[in-house]
Motif scaffolding. Structure first.
Motif, PDB file in Angstrom:
ATOM      1  N   LEU A 329       0.828  -1.205   0.000  1.00  0.00           N
ATOM      2  CA  LEU A 329       0.000   0.000   0.000  1.00  0.00           C
ATOM      3  C   LEU A 329       0.864   1.257   0.000  1.00  0.00           C
ATOM      4  O   LEU A 329       0.596   2.213  -0.746  1.00  0.00           O
ATOM      5  N   GLN A 333       1.088   4.202  -2.954  1.00  0.00           N
ATOM      6  CA  GLN A 333       0.835   5.613  -2.668  1.00  0.00           C
ATOM      7  C   GLN A 333       2.024   6.489  -3.049  1.00  0.00           C
ATOM      8  O   GLN A 333       1.846   7.568  -3.634  1.00  0.00           O
ATOM      9  N   TRP A 411     -11.977   0.926  -4.022  1.00  0.00           N
ATOM     10  CA  TRP A 411     -10.952   0.954  -2.969  1.00  0.00           C
ATOM     11  C   TRP A 411      -9.551   1.053  -3.569  1.00  0.00           C
ATOM     12  O   TRP A 411      -8.708   1.815  -3.067  1.00  0.00           O
ATOM     13  N   VAL A 415      -6.839   3.919  -2.573  1.00  0.00           N
ATOM     14  CA  VAL A 415      -5.550   3.699  -1.893  1.00  0.00           C
ATOM     15  C   VAL A 415      -4.391   4.318  -2.664  1.00  0.00           C
ATOM     16  O   VAL A 415      -3.316   4.518  -2.093  1.00  0.00           O
ATOM     17  N   GLY A 418      -3.665   7.619  -0.716  1.00  0.00           N
ATOM     18  CA  GLY A 418      -3.859   7.275   0.690  1.00  0.00           C
ATOM     19  C   GLY A 418      -3.698   8.433   1.646  1.00  0.00           C
ATOM     20  O   GLY A 418      -4.051   8.321   2.826  1.00  0.00           O
ATOM     21  N   SER A 446     -11.781   2.232   3.911  1.00  0.00           N
ATOM     22  CA  SER A 446     -10.368   2.145   3.512  1.00  0.00           C
ATOM     23  C   SER A 446      -9.670   0.959   4.156  1.00  0.00           C
ATOM     24  O   SER A 446      -8.718   0.410   3.599  1.00  0.00           O
TER      25      SER A 446
END
Length: 533
Positions: A329, A333, A411, A415, A418, A446
């Motif tokens: 993640l 980002q 979603w 993300v 983020g 989230s």
């Protein structure tokens, strides 16, 4: 598996076969035959065959070294009587010496033959012969006429009066010819024939790491003809991409983009190479991840939508395979942030709309997410957060928005940006007002996008209750780790919290420790108590 172990595994069968009565492995015999053919490397066919086999032969040399280094000189000669022939033929092949690390590995192999304390004349002769080969290798790239003539003849130049400076002139001439060929388009009288361009790429395979050849490599990558099929050899793309990833050559972003657009396996390998660096590196802080990403040139190259879509798809697979690992993640980002920065730098040259990069997302949602929180006054953060939450909620819970994908697609888009989730968590912890439902929903979504409406509502209720306790502690004159532990504790009247809900609450606790007076003081104690774990 590390590279050393991998090579040992490869060398294992070779070593076992070498001890058999036959004497050598099939690989050894195959390369001995190849070297005998390459010994007559004055023909175009043998040159091309040599270039195509160079990566495999280099790996074979590595295997040989792994075997030889475990033996002394006498044992080597006893078990491999023709090893001298193999290494000698290799030493006199300029194509092999020019390729990547083959010259270095060959030197390692020859050093294994040297007897430090020769006991008789035969051992002394072997030492002298080996040192002669080493001397030849070390002086081979002074570019004498005979050796470089093999290359110049294939490229259409007479080698008679060759001197080192001619190499640079020859490369510049070819680069100029390729550029004119690109500009002339369909003017067939002045165009370089595709066969010659294809042959050029093949000849360059073992030479891509030579600094003087870089302009020609770049020109070949940027060249675009009008042929229906790719004219450059796939092995050329592989060699260039490998050299670029290992920092053996430096290429401008325009050439890198052409490489990845023309050869999809190279782009996939570059992305996997980045993943390997991120996984193998310890303590990947955000700045360190950003350095890896920018160094890879992937965010800048992703300004071309085709590259962005492929890299983004590989991130999607990584996210699914790791079940939403925080490291993945974070990488997504940071990649998105670097990509947006690169787009902003090329704003005047931008030829594509954001719809091209996110074809299945709502354009209005994308534009909202693209806003950087720092560009908005802090007291107005709640407005974009509310809009983002409302748009996402409508798409997730209203089945009429099927064109934008399901909950996971929404979603996955969120993300990428983020930073908005971080702002939402901060707003919920710091605000004295009643927690807005929009922010609660956004944070719950989230962390747990697969939840249905009822499950998400339960998570929102749990989070709201914990926030109420945290707000009381925020106003308390004294703060202790046990108070914080009690605030985050689960109610005995409810079912145990799902793991993702626990994770979200831990996130809020960390935000509280960052912003609450005295939070830093008790942080270590709180972490030791493993609140809500």
């Amino acid at each position: 598996m590390c590279a050393h172990c991998f090579l040992q595994c490869l060398a294992g069968p070779f070593s076992k076969m070498a001890q058999d009565s036959v004497g050598f492995s099939s690989d050894y015999q195959f390369w001995m035959q190849k070297l005998s053919v390459w010994d007559q490397a004055s023909t175009l066919e043998t040159q091309q065959d040599t270039c195509l086999h160079l990566p495999r032969f280099q790996e074979f040399l590595r295997q040989v070294y792994e075997v030889l280094k475990e033996m002394d000189s006498n044992t080597i000669i006893e078990r491999f009587p023709t090893i001298g022939q193999l290494l000698a033929k290799t030493c006199w092949n300029p194509f092999i010496l020019a390729f990547d690390e083959s010259q270095k590995i060959l030197i390692w192999c020859l050093c294994c033959l040297i007897n430090k304390e020769p006991q008789n004349s035969e051992e002394s002769k072997l030492n002298s012969w080996t040192r002669g080969l080493l001397s030849h290798i070390l002086s081979a790239f002074r570019f004498d006429t005979k050796e470089v003539g093999l290359f110049t003849q294939g490229l259409g130049f007479a080698p008679a009066d060759y001197c080192p400076g001619l190499l640079k002139n020859m490369v510049l001439s070819l680069v100029s010819e390729l550029r004119e060929n690109h500009l002339n388009g369909f003017n067939t009288q002045r165009r370089m024939v595709p066969e010659k361009i294809r042959f050029l790429s093949r000849v360059c395979i073992p030479l891509v790491t030579l600094p003087d050849i870089e302009p020609l490599v770049e020109a070949l990558l940027i060249y675009h003809g009008h042929e229906p099929q790719e004219v450059l050899w796939p092995e050329f793309f592989d060699a260039v991409n490998e050299a670029f990833l290992l920092k053996k050559i430096s290429l401008p972003i325009s050439a890198v983009v052409c490489l990845w657009l023309r050869h999809l396996p190279s782009l996939e390998k570059a992305t996997l190479h980045l993943f390997d660096k991120l996984i193998s590196s310890q303590r990947n802080f955000l700045r360190r991840i950003e350095c890896f990403l920018k160094d890879s040139l992937l965010p800048e190259a992703a300004c071309h939508p085709a590259i962005f879509r492929i890299v983004d798809e590989m991130f999607r697979y990584a996210l699914l395979e790791t079940d939403g690992a925080p490291e993945v993640l974070a990488a997504i980002q940071v990649f998105t942030r670097c990509f947006v920065e690169a787009l902003e730098k090329k704003n005047k040259q931008l030829k594509f709309t954001f719809k091209t990069y996110f074809p299945y997302a709502s354009p209005s949602l994308v534009m909202m997410l693209l806003q950087h929180p720092k560009e908005i006054p802090q007291e107005l953060w709640h407005q974009p957060l509310k809009h983002i939450s409302e748009m996402l909620r409508e798409m997730v819970e209203d089945q009429t928005h099927g064109s934008y994908g399901g909950p996971f697609e929404c979603w996955f888009l969120f993300v990428h940006f983020g930073g908005w989730a971080d702002i939402a968590a901060e707003q919920l912890v710091m605000s004295e007002a009643e927690p807005p439902e929009a922010l609660l929903w956004l944070l719950a979504f989230s962390y747990s996008p697969r939840d249905r409406s009822l499950q998400r509502a339960q998570t929102m209720t749990e989070v709201k209750a914990v926030l109420g306790h945290l707000k009381k502690l925020f106003r308390s004159p004294t703060l202790s780790a046990k108070d914080l532990q009690a605030a985050a504790a689960e109610s005995q009247a409810r079912d145990p919290r799902p793991p993702l809900c626990q994770k979200l609450i831990r996130r809020l606790i960390l935000n509280f420790l960052l912003w609450a007076p005295g939070g830093h003081v008790i942080a270590r104690e709180v972490i030791t108590l493993r609140i809500s774990s």
